[in-house]
Design a protein around this motif. Structure first.
Motif, short mmCIF file in Angstrom:
data_model
loop_
_atom_site.label_atom_id
_atom_site.label_comp_id
_atom_site.label_asym_id
_atom_site.label_seq_id
_atom_site.Cartn_x
_atom_site.Cartn_y
_atom_site.Cartn_z
N PHE A 164 0.80 -1.26 0.05
CA PHE A 164 0.11 0.02 0.11
C PHE A 164 0.79 1.28 0.07
CE2 PHE A 164 1.03 -0.81 4.31
CZ PHE A 164 1.04 0.70 4.91
N GLN A 165 2.34 1.05 0.26
CA GLN A 165 2.97 2.23 0.18
C GLN A 165 4.49 1.92 -0.22
OE1 GLN A 165 2.77 5.21 3.68
NE2 GLN A 165 5.00 4.18 4.14
N VAL A 166 4.99 2.90 -1.00
CA VAL A 166 6.39 2.79 -1.43
C VAL A 166 7.26 3.94 -0.81
CG1 VAL A 166 5.73 4.06 -3.76
CG2 VAL A 166 8.02 2.46 -3.53
N ASN A 167 8.21 3.64 -0.46
CA ASN A 167 9.11 4.51 0.32
C ASN A 167 10.59 4.94 -0.32
OD1 ASN A 167 7.43 4.17 3.13
ND2 ASN A 167 7.60 2.28 1.98
N PHE A 168 11.04 6.03 -0.32
CA PHE A 168 12.09 6.56 -0.94
C PHE A 168 12.92 7.52 0.11
CE2 PHE A 168 8.79 6.60 -3.86
CZ PHE A 168 8.94 5.79 -5.15
N SER A 169 14.26 7.74 -0.10
CA SER A 169 14.85 8.62 0.62
C SER A 169 15.67 9.57 -0.16
CB SER A 169 16.02 7.85 1.75
OG SER A 169 16.92 7.05 0.73
N ASP A 170 15.67 10.82 0.41
CA ASP A 170 16.51 11.81 -0.43
C ASP A 170 17.50 12.68 0.47
OD1 ASP A 170 14.77 13.56 0.55
OD2 ASP A 170 14.14 14.44 -1.40
N GLY A 171 17.38 12.81 1.64
CA GLY A 171 18.07 13.38 2.70
C GLY A 171 17.68 14.91 2.52
N ILE A 172 16.68 15.36 2.07
CA ILE A 172 16.49 16.65 2.11
C ILE A 172 14.80 16.92 2.57
CG2 ILE A 172 16.04 18.75 0.47
CD1 ILE A 172 17.76 17.47 -1.41
N ARG A 173 14.18 16.25 2.41
CA ARG A 173 12.43 16.41 2.78
C ARG A 173 11.96 15.40 3.18
NH1 ARG A 173 9.68 16.24 -3.23
NH2 ARG A 173 11.05 15.00 -4.16
N ASP A 174 10.84 15.54 3.87
CA ASP A 174 9.80 14.52 4.32
C ASP A 174 8.59 14.94 3.80
OD1 ASP A 174 11.35 12.72 6.13
OD2 ASP A 174 11.53 14.41 7.64
N VAL A 175 8.13 14.13 2.75
CA VAL A 175 6.81 14.35 2.31
C VAL A 175 5.99 13.16 1.84
CG1 VAL A 175 7.76 14.53 0.02
CG2 VAL A 175 5.63 15.61 0.55
N LYS A 176 4.69 12.89 2.05
CA LYS A 176 3.87 12.10 1.91
C LYS A 176 2.77 12.37 0.70
CE LYS A 176 1.77 7.83 3.89
NZ LYS A 176 1.56 7.28 5.35
N PHE A 177 2.64 11.54 -0.22
CA PHE A 177 1.33 11.90 -1.06
C PHE A 177 0.49 10.68 -1.56
CE2 PHE A 177 5.27 11.83 -3.83
CZ PHE A 177 4.71 11.22 -4.85
N ASN A 178 -0.64 11.00 -1.87
CA ASN A 178 -1.35 9.99 -2.48
C ASN A 178 -1.50 10.01 -3.98
OD1 ASN A 178 -3.35 7.94 -3.15
ND2 ASN A 178 -4.79 8.51 -1.26
N LEU A 179 -1.09 8.99 -4.40
CA LEU A 179 -1.10 9.03 -6.01
C LEU A 179 -1.78 7.79 -6.77
CD1 LEU A 179 0.16 10.03 -9.13
CD2 LEU A 179 1.93 8.73 -8.66
N LEU A 180 -2.92 8.07 -7.24
CA LEU A 180 -3.81 7.09 -8.03
C LEU A 180 -3.88 5.87 -7.21
CD1 LEU A 180 -2.20 7.77 -11.52
CD2 LEU A 180 -4.12 8.75 -10.40
N GLY A 181 -4.52 5.76 -5.85
CA GLY A 181 -4.63 4.81 -5.09
C GLY A 181 -3.47 4.14 -4.21
N GLY A 182 -2.25 4.79 -4.31
CA GLY A 182 -1.15 4.44 -3.65
C GLY A 182 -0.37 5.52 -2.94
N PHE A 183 0.12 5.08 -1.53
CA PHE A 183 0.94 6.22 -0.85
C PHE A 183 2.27 6.19 -1.32
CE2 PHE A 183 -2.56 5.15 2.11
CZ PHE A 183 -3.07 6.97 2.14
N TYR A 184 2.93 7.40 -1.43
CA TYR A 184 4.29 7.72 -2.01
C TYR A 184 4.95 8.33 -0.74
CZ TYR A 184 3.80 5.84 -6.67
OH TYR A 184 3.76 4.97 -7.48
N ASN A 185 6.08 7.86 -0.17
CA ASN A 185 6.56 8.35 1.28
C ASN A 185 7.95 8.78 0.99
OD1 ASN A 185 6.52 9.07 3.81
ND2 ASN A 185 7.44 7.11 4.49
N ILE A 186 8.28 10.11 0.99
CA ILE A 186 9.84 10.47 0.85
C ILE A 186 10.31 10.79 2.13
CG2 ILE A 186 11.55 11.96 -0.50
CD1 ILE A 186 9.33 12.35 -2.56
N ILE A 187 11.50 10.18 2.62
CA ILE A 187 11.88 10.19 3.78
C ILE A 187 13.34 10.97 3.88
CG2 ILE A 187 12.80 8.86 6.03
CD1 ILE A 187 10.89 6.49 4.70
#
Length: 269
Positions: free
Chosen positions: A245-268
């Motif tokens: 239900f969720q895919v997670n990324f890291s970028d060292g800059i921001r924390d953001v979570k958004f819903n895209l077409l039925g799935g959660f995208y989480n940038i840590i």
């Protein structure tokens, strides 16, 4: 035998919408191509060789009326009634015949390997083999297995040349996929055995209101979460059952979570 995370399938109505939405978040995605005579097409978002496939149909009737292999991705799409959201994921191997034997020995039902191909927008052909495995004892579907006809190095160089893989100055990286499951202990033990993966420590995620545990998979870890109260995980289970239900990324800059077409995208961060 080793497995590597290959890609997560996100079923969508219009892959072009996914491309534009990701672009707004600073994430690169491109049109993939058409699966001729199979009724599907896609867009792709790569993070080195781990990627998300935004899969859709150009001929839904063809997909619905075709007799699909048991445990195959098209069968899952039909069973899910083409609802937008995360569907299945693939792990890759360089010994797909050995993988087939491994899963048979472990008592799973095995279909394949089956050869596949897709024509890219530039007209070039890409080829691979797929293996579909499963059993009837669990709701959560097992990953399907892919073997590309090119080596990782060849694929990486080719995808960079075609602007599919783009060096990201922000350094965004693929981290892990989160699954909603009813019994995390059972799932982690089973998948660890089947895929020969190391399990991490159990922890409580208060934001998800869930008990979670990870399996370490090169290219992208797997996180299994079971609800301990009302929250995102319990809602995901109620809505779609045991699935990513969720895919997670890291970028060292921001924390953001958004819903895209039925799935959660989480940038840590």
């Amino acid at each position: 035998m080793g497995f590597i995370f290959d890609h997560l399938v996100h079923f969508v109505e219009d892959p072009k919408v996914a491309i534009e939405e990701l672009k707004a978040q600073g994430i690169h995605a491109v049109e993939g191509g058409i699966h001729e005579n199979r009724g599907t097409y896609n867009a792709l978002s790569y993070f080195d060789l781990s990627y998300i496939e935004f899969l859709s149909t150009y001929d839904r009737t063809l997909v619905e009326q075709t007799e699909h292999l048991k445990y195959s991705l098209p069968e899952t799409m039909v069973q899910d009634q083409f609802v937008e959201g995360f569907s299945r994921f693939a792990v890759r191997t360089t010994d797909i015949e050995g993988a087939a034997n491994r899963f048979r020995e472990k008592g799973l039902n095995v279909n394949g390997p089956i050869p596949y191909s897709r024509k890219r927008p530039d007209g070039s052909l890409i080829e691979w083999q797929l293996l579909f495995v499963g059993d009837e004892s669990d709701e959560l579907q097992l990953p399907f297995i892919i073997q590309w006809n090119e080596s990782d190095e060849e694929r990486r160089n080719e995808q960079i040349e075609k602007n599919v893989i783009v060096p990201n100055p922000a350094g965004i990286a693929f981290s892990h996929v989160t699954f909603a499951v009813k019994d995390g202990n059972h799932t982690v033990e089973k998948w660890s055995n089947l895929l020969d993966l190391k399990a991490g420590e159990v922890y409580i995620d208060k934001k998800l209101q869930a008990r979670c545990q990870r399996l370490e998979l090169p290219g992208g870890n797997l996180e299994f979460c079971s609800p301990i109260g009302e929250g995102v995980v319990s809602e995901a289970l109620e809505k779609r059952g045991e699935k990513p239900f969720q895919v997670n990324f890291s970028d060292g800059i921001r924390d953001v979570k958004f819903n895209l077409l039925g799935g959660f995208y989480n940038i840590i961060k």
